[in-house]
Write an enzyme that holds these catalytic residues in place. Structure first.
Site, PDB file in Angstrom:
ATOM      1  N   LYS A  11      -2.608  66.540 -28.943  1.00  0.00           N
ATOM      2  CA  LYS A  11      -3.780  66.678 -29.802  1.00  0.00           C
ATOM      3  C   LYS A  11      -3.888  68.103 -30.304  1.00  0.00           C
ATOM      4  CE  LYS A  11      -6.406  69.212 -26.821  1.00  0.00           C
ATOM      5  NZ  LYS A  11      -6.818  70.609 -27.094  1.00  0.00           N
ATOM      6  N   ASP A 138     -10.241  66.101 -21.348  1.00  0.00           N
ATOM      7  CA  ASP A 138      -9.386  65.711 -22.468  1.00  0.00           C
ATOM      8  C   ASP A 138      -8.719  64.356 -22.276  1.00  0.00           C
ATOM      9  OD1 ASP A 138      -9.943  68.036 -23.834  1.00  0.00           O
ATOM     10  OD2 ASP A 138      -8.089  69.055 -23.284  1.00  0.00           O
TER      11      ASP A 138
END
Length: 300
Positions: A11, A138
């Site tokens: 990401k 996350d």
């Protein structure tokens, strides 16, 4: 089923707004996550116990004991199912380690999906997301993929509609940065200035750029409150950011807690040219191009 293979993306944070330090030591965040086409591969094989091995460019930097987040994920899944399960996890690393691209979280998400399939649990994504939230801030997004706004510690997710594909170049530095150290430096820098830290807010203009697929508008809105701390700890990253801008990047920022730097490109060819230029820098271990958004992990 004796083996399951899952590919899971990295990401980039196109917005990371960090609120004041809370009494519990955490910060409230507004985190706009964007999954990109840099992938780790997690293979789960039948085994009597839960073990992990790592191969690939970054393998020597990844723990293969209880400190590995993929092992923790597999154990948390087995505990949730209420049974003793085993899996031999093999992680093929391509996402930089401690690079601000959530490689460890990606591996944890991959392990959840792979073991859910290997063990025939059939748990819905809602259950996996609940487990993911306990593993780290996350991990839920690594499980979801695409593009999403994360609030709280980053684990409360709202998916975002997207109007197109965005192209990126990433400059990967030698050595990682500890997320905890970057947050501590962020707090220290703020304390030194004495400025009041505002409550984090979603940037509506940034969301509009994502929604319409406007790369130039997005490039002008990229923001990361951790970037000053990452630059204080690794001053050479400022030269990397400057070099990418000089090479025509539409926007540039440190990804997450760094030290990977992300550069938004106009198109696929532009991203490749940016990566070629960045790879010549002494501060850059390697550079690569990618696109996003891409979906989260699914069994192959």
């Amino acid at each position: 089923m004796s083996s399951v293979t899952v590919r899971v993306p990295a990401k980039v944070n196109v917005q990371l707004s960090v609120g004041p330090l809370r009494e519990d030591g955490y910060h409230d965040l507004v985190n706009v996550f964007h999954a990109v086409s840099v992938f780790d591969e997690v293979v789960a094989k039948e085994s009597e116990s839960i073990t992990v091995s790592v191969v690939g460019e970054w393998a020597d930097q990844v723990p293969v004991d209880d400190g590995n987040l993929a092992v923790q994920a597999a154990r948390a899944l087995a505990k949730h199912a209420g049974r003793s399960y085993g899996a031999d996890l093999v992680i093929h690393k391509a996402i930089p380690v401690a690079g601000g691209m959530a490689g460890g979280s990606a591996d944890a998400a991959g392990a959840l999906v792979a073991c859910n399939e290997l063990w025939g649990l059939g748990l819905p994504y809602e259950d996996l997301l609940e487990i993911a939230g306990d593993l780290g801030s996350d991990v839920p997004f690594a499980l979801l993929g695409g593009t999403a706004v994360g609030t709280g510690r980053g684990e409360q997710l709202s998916e975002l509609p997207m109007g197109g594909v965005f192209h990126w170049a990433f400059a990967v530095a030698d050595g990682g940065l500890s997320t905890a150290k970057v947050y501590a430096e962020c707090d220290a820098l703020r304390e030194a200035t004495g400025a009041e830290v505002p409550w984090p807010q979603v940037d509506d203009a940034l969301l509009a750029a994502l929604r319409t697929g406007d790369a130039r508008a997005l490039g002008g809105r990229l923001a990361n409150d951790l970037q000053p701390a990452a630059l204080a700890l690794r001053p050479e990253l400022a030269r990397t950011l400057d070099a990418g801008r000089a090479a025509g990047a539409l926007g540039a920022l440190v990804s997450g807690s760094g030290p990977t730097c992300a550069f938004l490109a106009a198109d696929e060819e532009h991203a490749r040219r940016l990566a070629d230029a960045l790879s010549q820098l002494s501060s850059c271990r390697t550079a690569l191009s990618a696109h996003g958004p891409v979906p989260g992990p699914r069994p192959a």
